[in-house]
Write a protein that holds these residues in place. Structure first.
Motif, PDB file in Angstrom:
ATOM      1  N   PRO A   1      55.194  22.937  -1.247  1.00  0.00           N
ATOM      2  CA  PRO A   1      55.834  23.210  -2.234  1.00  0.00           C
ATOM      3  C   PRO A   1      54.189  22.190  -3.349  1.00  0.00           C
ATOM      4  N   ALA A   2      53.416  21.191  -2.387  1.00  0.00           N
ATOM      5  CA  ALA A   2      52.196  20.803  -2.614  1.00  0.00           C
ATOM      6  C   ALA A   2      51.090  22.080  -3.304  1.00  0.00           C
ATOM      7  N   LEU A   3      51.668  22.340  -1.976  1.00  0.00           N
ATOM      8  CA  LEU A   3      49.757  23.668  -2.617  1.00  0.00           C
ATOM      9  C   LEU A   3      50.724  24.500  -3.478  1.00  0.00           C
TER      10      LEU A   3
ATOM     11  N   GLU B   1      46.802  25.941  -4.874  1.00  0.00           N
ATOM     12  CA  GLU B   1      46.104  26.698  -3.609  1.00  0.00           C
ATOM     13  C   GLU B   1      47.308  27.169  -2.670  1.00  0.00           C
ATOM     14  N   VAL B   2      48.094  27.989  -2.839  1.00  0.00           N
ATOM     15  CA  VAL B   2      48.813  28.799  -1.891  1.00  0.00           C
ATOM     16  C   VAL B   2      47.378  30.113  -1.506  1.00  0.00           C
ATOM     17  N   GLU B   3      46.953  30.407  -2.454  1.00  0.00           N
ATOM     18  CA  GLU B   3      46.498  31.816  -1.904  1.00  0.00           C
ATOM     19  C   GLU B   3      44.932  30.999  -1.038  1.00  0.00           C
ATOM     20  N   ARG B   4      44.855  30.024  -0.731  1.00  0.00           N
ATOM     21  CA  ARG B   4      44.107  28.932   0.726  1.00  0.00           C
ATOM     22  C   ARG B   4      44.307  29.566   1.652  1.00  0.00           C
TER      23      ARG B   4
ATOM     24  N   TYR C   1      46.437  21.012   5.403  1.00  0.00           N
ATOM     25  CA  TYR C   1      46.819  21.951   3.251  1.00  0.00           C
ATOM     26  C   TYR C   1      46.752  21.563   2.516  1.00  0.00           C
ATOM     27  N   GLU C   2      48.308  21.229   3.253  1.00  0.00           N
ATOM     28  CA  GLU C   2      49.850  20.498   2.745  1.00  0.00           C
ATOM     29  C   GLU C   2      49.549  19.475   2.045  1.00  0.00           C
ATOM     30  N   HIS C   3      48.964  18.564   3.310  1.00  0.00           N
ATOM     31  CA  HIS C   3      48.976  17.067   2.877  1.00  0.00           C
ATOM     32  C   HIS C   3      47.702  16.794   2.549  1.00  0.00           C
ATOM     33  N   GLN C   4      46.965  17.475   2.121  1.00  0.00           N
ATOM     34  CA  GLN C   4      45.822  17.535   1.376  1.00  0.00           C
ATOM     35  C   GLN C   4      46.370  17.309  -0.213  1.00  0.00           C
TER      36      GLN C   4
ATOM     37  N   ARG D   1      48.762  14.088  -1.035  1.00  0.00           N
ATOM     38  CA  ARG D   1      47.913  12.887  -1.698  1.00  0.00           C
ATOM     39  C   ARG D   1      47.006  13.501  -2.708  1.00  0.00           C
ATOM     40  N   MET D   2      46.201  14.426  -3.301  1.00  0.00           N
ATOM     41  CA  MET D   2      46.840  14.972  -4.920  1.00  0.00           C
ATOM     42  C   MET D   2      46.939  14.657  -5.843  1.00  0.00           C
ATOM     43  N   LEU D   3      48.107  15.239  -4.814  1.00  0.00           N
ATOM     44  CA  LEU D   3      48.917  14.471  -6.530  1.00  0.00           C
ATOM     45  C   LEU D   3      49.161  13.461  -6.596  1.00  0.00           C
TER      46      LEU D   3
END
Lengths: 185, 346
Positions: free
Chosen positions: B179-181, B186-189, B246-249, B252-254
């Motif tokens: 969900p955060a991505l 950033e799901v494209e990543r 990626y999801e954890h990052q 954290r960014m959120l």
């Protein structure tokens, strides 16, 4: 031009020249994506349309086609009319549905399926990993069945009906189908 | 079909990496030597496959409480229920030929018979448990193979109806909650990373399904030329850890940059779920996804995560009909869904 694996229009075309023999792969958008050729929304279609791989060094058989294919030349599909001796599926039927009819189809269409599988498998050509525990007897049996089916094909083609009948009996005694998709066990 | 209710043990150990990985699944495709593949089989040959497979699947010590569901006889609701529970494919639920599924008592093992291939067996487990899941599935495969000859070729390996599945015939997949991505676009990543690693990214219900509830199913596409052990190793040490990171990052960014927005979304979500009187399936999945995120990030307190995970299944149409013990009109469905969610999250 239709996709090799289904009825949709092909948008990815690949021509490989091996020992002077041209081999073609044509895939629709879906199957090209499955084969890892076209990532969603990343590679422009016109780039893919001209994606040809020419390899002069690879060895391998082909099912036909013009010699000396050049990049950019519109590819022409030569119809392949091979039929599987075990289940009766033709290569055209396979192309329409994208599914083979039985294990024997892999032998019958090996020349055509080999490059397609290699493309879909990111270059993988031979099995690595688990084999059935009873692989020895099972593979021997399958090789014998393959040999008998090949002989049956030849016998039918040569109109040697008595010999064909004997081969059919032998196959059915091995719980294998004869021609025409009769019950296999 | 016998109806089942799942009880949630509040003291259960959380599944490994359960904050991002909802479940791990491994499936293998196998065909029985000497029989035509399903697409080429007559009705009697399809029946022959069922007759051969049934005793092997039921009386072979594969799992506790194996049951056999004849899908030719099963009602539409039951077939949809099995599909919603990821125990059968949509194709098997909708098909008309003779077909069945064998399911273990705890629903962690299922073997579809006469799907695209004669046998498609899968083991499911919560969280990131691919190695354990594979080990179990491999044992099941061995037990079945001890009584049935598989179609196999030395060059192409296990032979399958679709030539893109030959070789190991194995599909490792993880259902990841991202969900955060999604929120940070950033799901494209992930899709790019997946493409580089020759992986397929699908939705909650597999091929063709949308990424309902921000779930993405990541699975291998290559089945030939790599062993099961190599594929497993790639998933365990590269693919899954990378996507989790990626999801954890993104989480954290959120927290660092958009904490208020995050709190607003997760609190609105739990508020809506606890008070809605009419709830659509898509809306429910979206809100549940936010609540799941909020609970894992400890922005929401007192949320029963196991209940939330279970609700993703229970809000689906066939599950609601089973819950209501009745056929439901679309409007009634939304009402029953809202009521169920309120009750479970209150």
């Amino acid at each position: 031009m239709k996709c090799d694996l289904c009825n949709k229009p092909a948008v990815v075309h690949e021509v490989t020249v091996r020992s002077g023999i041209k081999k073609e792969v044509h895939l629709c958008e879906t199957h090209a994506q499955e084969a890892g050729i076209m990532p969603p929304g990343q590679q422009p279609i016109n780039q893919l349309l001209t994606q040809f791989v020419i390899s002069q060094n690879l060895k391998g058989g082909g099912s036909g086609g013009a010699k000396g294919a050049t990049p950019g030349t519109p590819a022409v599909v030569k119809p392949v009319n091979k039929t599987c001796g075990a289940c009766g599926m033709s290569f055209a039927q396979f192309r329409q549905h994208g599914r083979v009819g039985c294990a024997e189809c892999y032998r019958a269409f090996e020349d055509e399926l080999g490059p397609l599988i290699e493309r879909a498998q990111n270059g993988g050509t031979h099995h690595q990993g688990k084999t059935p525990q009873r692989a020895g007897s099972s593979i021997d049996r399958q090789l014998l069945i393959q040999k008998l089916l090949k002989e049956l094909d030849h016998a039918v083609a040569a109109e040697q009906y008595e010999r064909a009948a004997k081969l059919r009996d032998r196959l059915s005694s091995m719980n294998m189908p004869s021609r025409g998709g009769s019950t296999m066990h | 079909m016998h109806s089942r209710t799942t009880t949630v043990d509040p003291h259960a150990v959380p599944p490994p990496h359960g904050d991002v990985v909802l479940s791990s699944r491994v499936r293998v495709a196998r065909n029985i030597a000497g029989l035509p593949f399903v697409n080429r089989a007559s009705a009697s040959q399809c029946q022959d496959t069922l007759t051969l497979a049934r005793p092997v699947l039921l009386n072979n010590g594969l799992a506790e409480g194996m049951i056999w569901v004849d899908l030719t006889q099963a009602t539409l609701r039951d077939r949809k229920l099995l599909f919603e529970r990821h125990l059968i494919s949509k194709h098997l639920a909708d098909a008309e030929h003779r077909r069945a599924v064998a399911i273990s008592g705890d629903e962690t093992l299922s073997v579809m018979v006469n799907e695209e291939d004669h046998l498609r067996m899968q083991v499911l487990a919560p969280g990131m448990q691919l190695a354990a899941v594979y080990e179990r599935l491999n044992a099941v495969d061995d037990a079945i193979e001890s009584r049935l000859d598989y179609a196999f070729s030395p060059r192409f390996g296990y032979l399958t109806a679709c030539p893109t599945n030959v070789g190991t015939g194995i599909r490792f997949s993880v259902m990841m909650h991202l969900p955060a991505l999604k929120m940070t676009n950033e799901v494209e990543r992930v899709r790019r990373a997946a493409k580089d690693l020759h992986l397929a990214v699908r939705g909650y219900y597999g091929e063709g399904s949308e990424s309902a509830g921000d779930f993405y199913q990541i699975s291998n596409q290559v089945t030939l030329g790599k062993s099961e052990a190599e594929l497993l190793e790639e998933f365990e040490s590269i693919i899954v850890p990378r996507i989790i990171e990626y999801e954890h990052q993104a989480r954290r960014m959120l927290l660092e940059r958009n904490c208020t927005m995050l709190d607003d979304r997760v609190h609105r979500a739990i508020g809506a779920l606890r008070s809605a009187r009419l709830l659509g399936a898509e809306e429910a999945m979206k809100l549940l996804s936010r609540v799941r995120l909020g609970a894992h990030m400890e922005r929401l307190k007192g949320i029963d995560l196991a209940a939330v995970n279970e609700l993703f299944l229970q809000v689906q149409p066939a599950h609601l009909k089973l819950h209501a013990k009745a056929e439901l009109e679309p409007e009634e469905m939304r009402e029953v869904r809202a009521e169920l969610v309120r009750k479970r999250l209150s």
